[in-house]
Design a protein around this motif. Structure first.
Motif, PDB file in Angstrom:
ATOM      1  N   ASP A 108       0.836  -1.200   0.000  1.00  0.00           N
ATOM      2  CA  ASP A 108       0.000   0.000   0.000  1.00  0.00           C
ATOM      3  C   ASP A 108       0.872   1.252   0.000  1.00  0.00           C
ATOM      4  O   ASP A 108       0.596   2.220  -0.714  1.00  0.00           O
ATOM      5  CB  ASP A 108      -0.941  -0.012   1.217  1.00  0.00           C
ATOM      6  CG  ASP A 108      -1.978   1.108   1.144  1.00  0.00           C
ATOM      7  OD1 ASP A 108      -2.425   1.435   0.020  1.00  0.00           O
ATOM      8  OD2 ASP A 108      -2.339   1.640   2.203  1.00  0.00           O
ATOM      9  N   ASP A 150       0.665   7.053   3.403  1.00  0.00           N
ATOM     10  CA  ASP A 150       0.515   5.828   4.196  1.00  0.00           C
ATOM     11  C   ASP A 150       1.234   5.883   5.549  1.00  0.00           C
ATOM     12  O   ASP A 150       1.586   4.851   6.106  1.00  0.00           O
ATOM     13  CB  ASP A 150       0.955   4.583   3.393  1.00  0.00           C
ATOM     14  CG  ASP A 150       0.365   3.294   3.973  1.00  0.00           C
ATOM     15  OD1 ASP A 150      -0.823   3.301   4.341  1.00  0.00           O
ATOM     16  OD2 ASP A 150       1.095   2.284   4.066  1.00  0.00           O
ATOM     17  N   ASP A 176      -3.880  -4.348   1.545  1.00  0.00           N
ATOM     18  CA  ASP A 176      -4.369  -3.788   2.817  1.00  0.00           C
ATOM     19  C   ASP A 176      -5.742  -4.336   3.215  1.00  0.00           C
ATOM     20  O   ASP A 176      -6.173  -4.166   4.357  1.00  0.00           O
ATOM     21  CB  ASP A 176      -4.378  -2.251   2.785  1.00  0.00           C
ATOM     22  CG  ASP A 176      -3.105  -1.682   3.424  1.00  0.00           C
ATOM     23  OD1 ASP A 176      -2.074  -2.392   3.409  1.00  0.00           O
ATOM     24  OD2 ASP A 176      -3.130  -0.547   3.951  1.00  0.00           O
ATOM     25  N   HIS A 189      -4.460   6.620   6.306  1.00  0.00           N
ATOM     26  CA  HIS A 189      -5.634   5.998   6.931  1.00  0.00           C
ATOM     27  C   HIS A 189      -5.309   5.360   8.286  1.00  0.00           C
ATOM     28  O   HIS A 189      -6.040   4.484   8.731  1.00  0.00           O
ATOM     29  CB  HIS A 189      -6.251   4.964   5.969  1.00  0.00           C
ATOM     30  CG  HIS A 189      -5.359   3.777   5.689  1.00  0.00           C
ATOM     31  ND1 HIS A 189      -5.852   2.495   5.555  1.00  0.00           N
ATOM     32  CD2 HIS A 189      -4.015   3.664   5.524  1.00  0.00           C
ATOM     33  CE1 HIS A 189      -4.849   1.660   5.309  1.00  0.00           C
ATOM     34  NE2 HIS A 189      -3.732   2.341   5.279  1.00  0.00           N
ATOM     35  N   HIS A 190      -4.205   5.768   8.915  1.00  0.00           N
ATOM     36  CA  HIS A 190      -3.870   5.239  10.238  1.00  0.00           C
ATOM     37  C   HIS A 190      -4.494   6.083  11.346  1.00  0.00           C
ATOM     38  O   HIS A 190      -4.729   7.278  11.164  1.00  0.00           O
ATOM     39  CB  HIS A 190      -2.349   5.183  10.421  1.00  0.00           C
ATOM     40  CG  HIS A 190      -1.701   4.144   9.553  1.00  0.00           C
ATOM     41  ND1 HIS A 190      -1.137   4.443   8.345  1.00  0.00           N
ATOM     42  CD2 HIS A 190      -1.555   2.813   9.722  1.00  0.00           C
ATOM     43  CE1 HIS A 190      -0.663   3.336   7.794  1.00  0.00           C
ATOM     44  NE2 HIS A 190      -0.905   2.324   8.602  1.00  0.00           N
ATOM     45  N   THR A 238      -4.485   3.363   1.657  1.00  0.00           N
ATOM     46  CA  THR A 238      -4.103   4.696   1.179  1.00  0.00           C
ATOM     47  C   THR A 238      -4.276   4.752  -0.338  1.00  0.00           C
ATOM     48  O   THR A 238      -4.622   5.796  -0.898  1.00  0.00           O
ATOM     49  CB  THR A 238      -2.649   5.011   1.582  1.00  0.00           C
ATOM     50  OG1 THR A 238      -2.582   5.017   3.021  1.00  0.00           O
ATOM     51  CG2 THR A 238      -2.190   6.361   1.060  1.00  0.00           C
TER      52      THR A 238
HETATM   53 MN    MN Z   1      -1.889   1.269   4.280  1.00  0.00          MN
END
Ligand code: MN
Ligand code: 5GP
Length: 338
Positions: free
Chosen positions: A28, A94, A172, A120-121, A140
């Motif tokens: 990703d 990412d 992912d 997206h964390h 991501t």
């Molecule tokens: Mn990711």
């Protein structure tokens, strides 16, 4: 979205662009970076992708990989420092904590260029002027897909871009199996296939290009190193430097190992700890409500997602294991709740 018109204007004329992704990038990280890089090259920008470390062989086929500067020598680090300092636009893909890009962190922190984070964390840091951040997004890569539409650049989509993004989306979601796989992920996947991504080819390149040594390492880890703690619904594996070198382990060879622990019926948390030389790396996976982001953040200087996170430890492997075992009672009621 407030950042969009500013970003559109910024990318209206040729710029020096740097795309940075995280240490030991996965599909990703590298796929979203190269998807965006390929697009920006078509728009006429001067683009470099910086990986703070080497990356696995099973990603070395990605279209545009010649744009990647992987930091593995002092000279490469110096070159990265120059690129980051001179960049007018810096995309951070990412990751959302500067710790995750190791020595590139201070370079980005001090850089003058406009910083755009796409990630997206959970629990992002606030170092970027613009953010496209969505924890509900499985990858991501699909945020980059959306961004391309938001910029009005969908006419530039092609098979190369789609292939890079598809690789990120596929991995992912664990091959469209994890609980982050919704209608939206299939819609984006379907669009990427329409643009020319070939699912079987990407899957083959990423999942079915093992070296014999890697397969043997997996076999060894499963038969000799997998420990189940029934009382805690937890499974873990540790791998020392000596064990890794015995099987000639390369970057990426341990990726996916942690999932085997979680595949055991009744297991709620799986952990892999291995000696990366400079530190002990930990990978956590969990099911349902058990939050391994919180655990990694609290005890192992890490984070990630609720059901998939990572961390590190400067202790020895044995001491790291003892630390992990000592914190388990804190989580017993959560781990044993059905
Ligand atoms: Mn990711
Ligand atoms: P992995 O165990 O495969 O390295 O990582 C699992 C997930 O957690 C991935 O989404 C990865 O990006 C994230 N992750 C891994 N290590 C860290 C870390 O040290 N900090 C944060 N915030 N996320 C991490």
């Amino acid at each position: 979205m407030t950042y969009l018109s500013a970003l559109k204007t910024l990318l209206d004329s040729p710029k020096r662009v740097v795309i940075v992704t995280h240490f030991k990038p996965d599909a990703d990280a590298l796929g979203s970076s190269l998807g965006l890089a390929n697009l920006l090259v078509k728009k006429g920008h001067n683009v470099s992708v910086i990986s703070p470390s080497d990356y696995p062989d099973f990603l070395a086929w990605m279209p545009g990989k010649e744009l990647v500067l992987a930091i593995s020598t002092r000279a490469a680090e110096q070159k990265a420092a120059e690129l980051v300092a001179q960049a007018e636009v810096i995309f951070c893909l990412d990751f959302s904590s500067l710790k995750r890009i190791h020595e590139v962190g201070p370079m980005v922190a001090n850089a003058k260029g406009t910083k755009i984070m796409v990630d997206h964390h959970l629990e992002p840091e606030d170092f970027a002027a613009m953010k496209k951040w969505d924890v509900a997004s499985a990858s991501t890569a699909q945020l980059i897909f959306d961004l391309i539409y938001e910029l009005g650049d969908q006419h530039l989509m092609d098979a190369n871009i789609a292939t890079c993004l598809y690789a990120g989306l596929m991995t992912d979601t664990g091959g469209f199996r994890h609980n982050n796989t919704t209608k939206r992920e299939f819609e984006v996947a379907s669009e990427l296939v329409r643009f020319g991504a070939q699912p079987s080819e990407v899957a083959k390149q990423i999942y079915d290009t093992n070296s014999l040594e890697r397969l043997r390492l997996t076999g060894y880890a499963l038969s000799e190193k997998l420990v189940v703690l029934s009382e805690y619904h937890t499974a873990y594996m540790t791998l020392t430097r000596a064990e890794l070198s015995k099987f000639g382990a390369q970057t990426g060879d341990t990726e996916g190992l942690v999932n085997y622990g979680l595949s055991i019926k009744g297991i709620k948390m799986a952990v892999l700890m291995y000696d990366r030389g400079e530190e002990i790396k930990l990978s956590f996976r969990s099911l349902s409500d058990f939050d391994v982001n919180a655990l990694a953040r609290k005890h192992f200087e890490g984070g990630g997602h609720k059901n998939a996170s990572g961390g590190q430890s400067k202790l020895s492997l044995e001491a790291t294991l003892q630390k992990f075992l000592s914190i388990l009672p804190e989580y017993k009621s959560e781990l044993t709740r059905i």
